[in-house]
Design a protein around this motif. Structure first.
Motif, PDB file in Angstrom:
ATOM      1  N   GLY A 288      66.401  26.394  24.825  1.00 40.15           N
ATOM      2  CA  GLY A 288      65.407  27.109  25.607  1.00 40.15           C
ATOM      3  C   GLY A 288      64.911  26.244  26.740  1.00 40.15           C
ATOM      4  O   GLY A 288      65.350  25.110  26.916  1.00 40.15           O
ATOM      5  N   GLU A 289      63.982  26.777  27.499  1.00 41.13           N
ATOM      6  CA  GLU A 289      63.382  26.053  28.615  1.00 41.13           C
ATOM      7  C   GLU A 289      61.866  26.053  28.427  1.00 41.13           C
ATOM      8  O   GLU A 289      61.256  27.120  28.291  1.00 41.13           O
ATOM      9  CB  GLU A 289      63.734  26.715  29.947  1.00 41.13           C
ATOM     10  N   PRO A 290      61.250  24.875  28.419  1.00 40.20           N
ATOM     11  CA  PRO A 290      59.790  24.837  28.271  1.00 40.20           C
ATOM     12  C   PRO A 290      59.094  25.485  29.456  1.00 40.20           C
ATOM     13  O   PRO A 290      59.493  25.287  30.607  1.00 40.20           O
ATOM     14  CB  PRO A 290      59.475  23.335  28.207  1.00 40.20           C
ATOM     15  N   GLU A 291      58.084  26.289  29.194  1.00 45.54           N
ATOM     16  CA  GLU A 291      57.317  26.918  30.260  1.00 45.54           C
ATOM     17  C   GLU A 291      56.276  25.938  30.788  1.00 45.54           C
ATOM     18  O   GLU A 291      55.579  25.273  30.011  1.00 45.54           O
ATOM     19  CB  GLU A 291      56.628  28.183  29.757  1.00 45.54           C
ATOM     20  N   ALA A 292      56.171  25.852  32.092  1.00 43.21           N
ATOM     21  CA  ALA A 292      55.196  24.956  32.711  1.00 43.21           C
ATOM     22  C   ALA A 292      53.772  25.397  32.371  1.00 43.21           C
ATOM     23  O   ALA A 292      53.481  26.583  32.236  1.00 43.21           O
ATOM     24  CB  ALA A 292      55.389  24.958  34.221  1.00 43.21           C
ATOM     25  N   ASN A 293      52.915  24.393  32.214  1.00 47.97           N
ATOM     26  CA  ASN A 293      51.488  24.615  31.971  1.00 47.97           C
ATOM     27  C   ASN A 293      51.196  25.360  30.673  1.00 47.97           C
ATOM     28  O   ASN A 293      50.137  25.985  30.543  1.00 47.97           O
ATOM     29  CB  ASN A 293      50.858  25.376  33.152  1.00 47.97           C
ATOM     30  N   ARG A 294      52.132  25.292  29.729  1.00 50.56           N
ATOM     31  CA  ARG A 294      51.889  25.875  28.412  1.00 50.56           C
ATOM     32  C   ARG A 294      51.911  24.770  27.368  1.00 50.56           C
ATOM     33  O   ARG A 294      52.629  23.770  27.517  1.00 50.56           O
ATOM     34  CB  ARG A 294      52.954  26.927  28.083  1.00 50.56           C
ATOM     35  N   PRO A 295      51.156  24.905  26.284  1.00 47.42           N
ATOM     36  CA  PRO A 295      51.075  23.839  25.289  1.00 47.42           C
ATOM     37  C   PRO A 295      52.403  23.592  24.580  1.00 47.42           C
ATOM     38  O   PRO A 295      53.231  24.497  24.419  1.00 47.42           O
ATOM     39  CB  PRO A 295      50.026  24.371  24.296  1.00 47.42           C
ATOM     40  N   CYS A 296      52.572  22.348  24.167  1.00 41.63           N
ATOM     41  CA  CYS A 296      53.656  21.961  23.267  1.00 41.63           C
ATOM     42  C   CYS A 296      53.072  21.725  21.879  1.00 41.63           C
ATOM     43  O   CYS A 296      51.966  21.193  21.740  1.00 41.63           O
ATOM     44  CB  CYS A 296      54.332  20.669  23.734  1.00 41.63           C
ATOM     45  N   VAL A 297      53.808  22.087  20.863  1.00 40.08           N
ATOM     46  CA  VAL A 297      53.418  21.845  19.475  1.00 40.08           C
ATOM     47  C   VAL A 297      54.181  20.627  18.967  1.00 40.08           C
ATOM     48  O   VAL A 297      55.406  20.549  19.100  1.00 40.08           O
ATOM     49  CB  VAL A 297      53.722  23.072  18.591  1.00 40.08           C
ATOM     50  N   VAL A 298      53.447  19.688  18.391  1.00 40.41           N
ATOM     51  CA  VAL A 298      54.039  18.490  17.799  1.00 40.41           C
ATOM     52  C   VAL A 298      53.668  18.500  16.327  1.00 40.41           C
ATOM     53  O   VAL A 298      52.485  18.470  15.970  1.00 40.41           O
ATOM     54  CB  VAL A 298      53.513  17.212  18.485  1.00 40.41           C
ATOM     55  N   ILE A 299      54.676  18.563  15.451  1.00 43.10           N
ATOM     56  CA  ILE A 299      54.413  18.699  14.023  1.00 43.10           C
ATOM     57  C   ILE A 299      55.347  17.767  13.261  1.00 43.10           C
ATOM     58  O   ILE A 299      56.531  17.663  13.598  1.00 43.10           O
ATOM     59  CB  ILE A 299      54.567  20.173  13.566  1.00 43.10           C
TER      60      ILE A 299
ATOM     61  N   VAL B  87      52.806  27.754  16.899  1.00 38.12           N
ATOM     62  CA  VAL B  87      53.237  28.260  18.203  1.00 38.12           C
ATOM     63  C   VAL B  87      52.458  29.522  18.562  1.00 38.12           C
ATOM     64  O   VAL B  87      51.960  29.667  19.692  1.00 38.12           O
ATOM     65  CB  VAL B  87      54.754  28.532  18.208  1.00 38.12           C
ATOM     66  N   LEU B  88      52.326  30.452  17.628  1.00 40.30           N
ATOM     67  CA  LEU B  88      51.587  31.681  17.898  1.00 40.30           C
ATOM     68  C   LEU B  88      50.107  31.401  18.153  1.00 40.30           C
ATOM     69  O   LEU B  88      49.500  31.984  19.052  1.00 40.30           O
ATOM     70  CB  LEU B  88      51.740  32.651  16.739  1.00 40.30           C
ATOM     71  N   SER B  89      49.517  30.519  17.359  1.00 39.47           N
ATOM     72  CA  SER B  89      48.081  30.242  17.495  1.00 39.47           C
ATOM     73  C   SER B  89      47.757  29.585  18.832  1.00 39.47           C
ATOM     74  O   SER B  89      46.701  29.851  19.421  1.00 39.47           O
ATOM     75  CB  SER B  89      47.608  29.335  16.350  1.00 39.47           C
ATOM     76  N   LEU B  90      48.646  28.726  19.318  1.00 37.51           N
ATOM     77  CA  LEU B  90      48.374  27.929  20.515  1.00 37.51           C
ATOM     78  C   LEU B  90      49.017  28.498  21.773  1.00 37.51           C
ATOM     79  O   LEU B  90      48.759  28.011  22.865  1.00 37.51           O
ATOM     80  CB  LEU B  90      48.869  26.499  20.304  1.00 37.51           C
ATOM     81  N   GLY B  91      49.889  29.495  21.610  1.00 41.60           N
ATOM     82  CA  GLY B  91      50.679  29.928  22.754  1.00 41.60           C
ATOM     83  C   GLY B  91      51.640  28.842  23.181  1.00 41.60           C
ATOM     84  O   GLY B  91      51.854  28.592  24.372  1.00 41.60           O
ATOM     85  N   GLY B  92      52.262  28.199  22.196  1.00 42.64           N
ATOM     86  CA  GLY B  92      53.025  26.980  22.423  1.00 42.64           C
ATOM     87  C   GLY B  92      54.409  27.188  23.012  1.00 42.64           C
ATOM     88  O   GLY B  92      55.411  26.743  22.423  1.00 42.64           O
ATOM     89  N   ARG B  93      54.472  27.797  24.186  1.00 36.63           N
ATOM     90  CA  ARG B  93      55.759  28.043  24.814  1.00 36.63           C
ATOM     91  C   ARG B  93      56.251  26.847  25.635  1.00 36.63           C
ATOM     92  O   ARG B  93      57.268  26.918  26.311  1.00 36.63           O
ATOM     93  CB  ARG B  93      55.694  29.303  25.680  1.00 36.63           C
ATOM     94  N   GLY B  94      55.534  25.738  25.531  1.00 37.63           N
ATOM     95  CA  GLY B  94      56.011  24.509  26.148  1.00 37.63           C
ATOM     96  C   GLY B  94      57.042  23.784  25.319  1.00 37.63           C
ATOM     97  O   GLY B  94      57.652  22.813  25.782  1.00 37.63           O
ATOM     98  N   GLY B  95      57.260  24.242  24.093  1.00 39.14           N
ATOM     99  CA  GLY B  95      58.261  23.634  23.228  1.00 39.14           C
ATOM    100  C   GLY B  95      57.654  23.093  21.950  1.00 39.14           C
ATOM    101  O   GLY B  95      56.430  22.970  21.816  1.00 39.14           O
ATOM    102  N   VAL B  96      58.529  22.791  21.003  1.00 38.12           N
ATOM    103  CA  VAL B  96      58.135  22.283  19.692  1.00 38.12           C
ATOM    104  C   VAL B  96      58.881  20.984  19.438  1.00 38.12           C
ATOM    105  O   VAL B  96      60.109  20.919  19.613  1.00 38.12           O
ATOM    106  CB  VAL B  96      58.449  23.300  18.573  1.00 38.12           C
ATOM    107  N   TYR B  97      58.148  19.965  19.021  1.00 37.00           N
ATOM    108  CA  TYR B  97      58.727  18.679  18.660  1.00 37.00           C
ATOM    109  C   TYR B  97      58.525  18.444  17.162  1.00 37.00           C
ATOM    110  O   TYR B  97      57.388  18.465  16.672  1.00 37.00           O
ATOM    111  CB  TYR B  97      58.064  17.542  19.434  1.00 37.00           C
ATOM    112  N   ILE B  98      59.622  18.220  16.435  1.00 36.60           N
ATOM    113  CA  ILE B  98      59.563  17.871  15.018  1.00 36.60           C
ATOM    114  C   ILE B  98      59.635  16.356  14.923  1.00 36.60           C
ATOM    115  O   ILE B  98      60.628  15.741  15.337  1.00 36.60           O
ATOM    116  CB  ILE B  98      60.734  18.506  14.233  1.00 36.60           C
ATOM    117  N   VAL B  99      58.579  15.755  14.402  1.00 36.23           N
ATOM    118  CA  VAL B  99      58.478  14.295  14.368  1.00 36.23           C
ATOM    119  C   VAL B  99      58.261  13.839  12.926  1.00 36.23           C
ATOM    120  O   VAL B  99      58.336  14.618  11.979  1.00 36.23           O
ATOM    121  CB  VAL B  99      57.330  13.817  15.282  1.00 36.23           C
TER     122      VAL B  99
END
Length: 320
Positions: A122-133, A249-261
């Motif tokens: 996918g492509e991260p959307e600009a100015n949207r949150p990223c989820v780091v989990i 992602v749904l709660s935050l509108g996390g369309r900036g991407g998801v990082y699994i750490v």
């Protein structure tokens, strides 16, 4: 920025490094049990490098838990910090304490391409949150957002302590097994190193298997060797991680991407990539299409929390 020191302190280990020219140098990992407190550990670290007290002007420490006021008590070890006493003892001018997953989130801004693996394209959307989990000793959850001026904002939270999501009859049965033991079942209870063992025992109890594995490391090794029950544990772990990440992602509108750490998932990376994680991430009924185009990465960087502590320090001092 003059010579600075960064630290990422957990329950068992404390990682320290020098921060110079926006890079980590001289990374060391010390056991927290070996030192009375962070001052003693940092003094030993500096002595090993041949640096006297006062050689480091600024320090940023990433610590598990909410940080405020002068005194901070670590949740998973015996250490505590008084900001004033710390600066006086180590002859430090500036001390910045940040939440550990705020630092982890900021570390995502400095990843190299070879330090992450693509899970969902996918492509991260600009100015949207990223989820780091990230599952580790516990389950950390952070949010990363780019500001209009190009700096980064990391929002701390306690998302690992939300209720464990249930998405199928099988998961409801497993939840009942867990509930009998815990009375309240958090996402962190399963999505952590210790959670692998808890989940293994719940599956054995539900399916009538005699439990023979005694540690998370044994479960991971058995799954990598093809053990059927251990493979079920890893698969269910990955599915629940997908559901938890999708909820964020749904709660935050996390369309900036998801990082699994975190340290858990990379130990069985190939099983994770082949698991039901991606399916469960987007298993949200009428909102499933919301996940179209959201990229997900598995982070394999060795010290992202330390790197994020350096970013936090630079931003706090107005130089990054």
């Amino acid at each position: 920025m003059n010579l600075a020191l960064v630290g990422d302190i957990g329950g068992t280990n404390a990682r320290f490094a020098l921060w110079r020219d926006e890079q980590l140098e001289s990374v060391r990992v010390l056991a927290t049990a070996d030192y009375l407190g962070p001052e003693a550990a940092i003094s030993a670290y500096l002595a090993e490098l041949g640096l006297p007290l006062g050689a480091v002007e600024s320090v940023c420490l990433a610590c598990a838990g909410p940080v405020s006021g002068d005194l901070f008590r670590f949740t998973n070890n015996h250490w505590r910090i008084s900001r004033a006493a710390f600066c006086e003892t180590l002859q430090v001018r500036e001390l910045l304490l940040v939440n550990d997953f705020s630092a982890m989130a900021l570390g995502m801004t400095r990843l190299r391409e070879d330090e992450r693996r693509l899970v969902c394209p996918g492509e991260p959307e600009a100015n949207r949150p990223c989820v780091v989990i990230g599952p580790g000793t516990g389950l950390g959850v952070g949010t990363l957002l780019e500001s209009a001026d190009g700096s980064w904002l990391a929002l701390p939270g306690e998302g690992g302590h939300v209720d464990l999501p249930i998405g199928s009859p099988r998961e409801a049965e497993l939840w009942q097994q867990l509930y009998r033991q815990l009375d309240h079942v958090r996402a962190e209870d399963v999505l952590s190193g210790g959670g692998l063992l808890l989940l293994y025992r719940a599956i054995c109890s539900l399916d009538g298997h005699a439990p023979r594995l005694q540690s998370p490391a044994e479960i991971t090794a058995a799954a990598l060797d093809g053990d059927a029950v251990a493979l079920q544990v890893i698969e269910q772990f990955c599915c629940w991680l997908g559901r938890a990440a999708g909820n964020n992602v749904l709660s935050l509108g996390g369309r900036g991407g998801v990082y699994i750490v975190g340290g858990v998932v990379p130990r069985f990376a190939e099983l994770f990539l082949a698991s039901g994680f991606a399916r469960c991430l987007r298993d949200k009924g009428v909102m499933s299409s919301y996940f179209d185009g959201i990229p997900v990465w598995l982070v394999t960087a060795e010290y992202p929390g330390l790197m994020g502590a350096g970013v936090a320090l630079q931003q706090a001092l107005g130089r990054g």
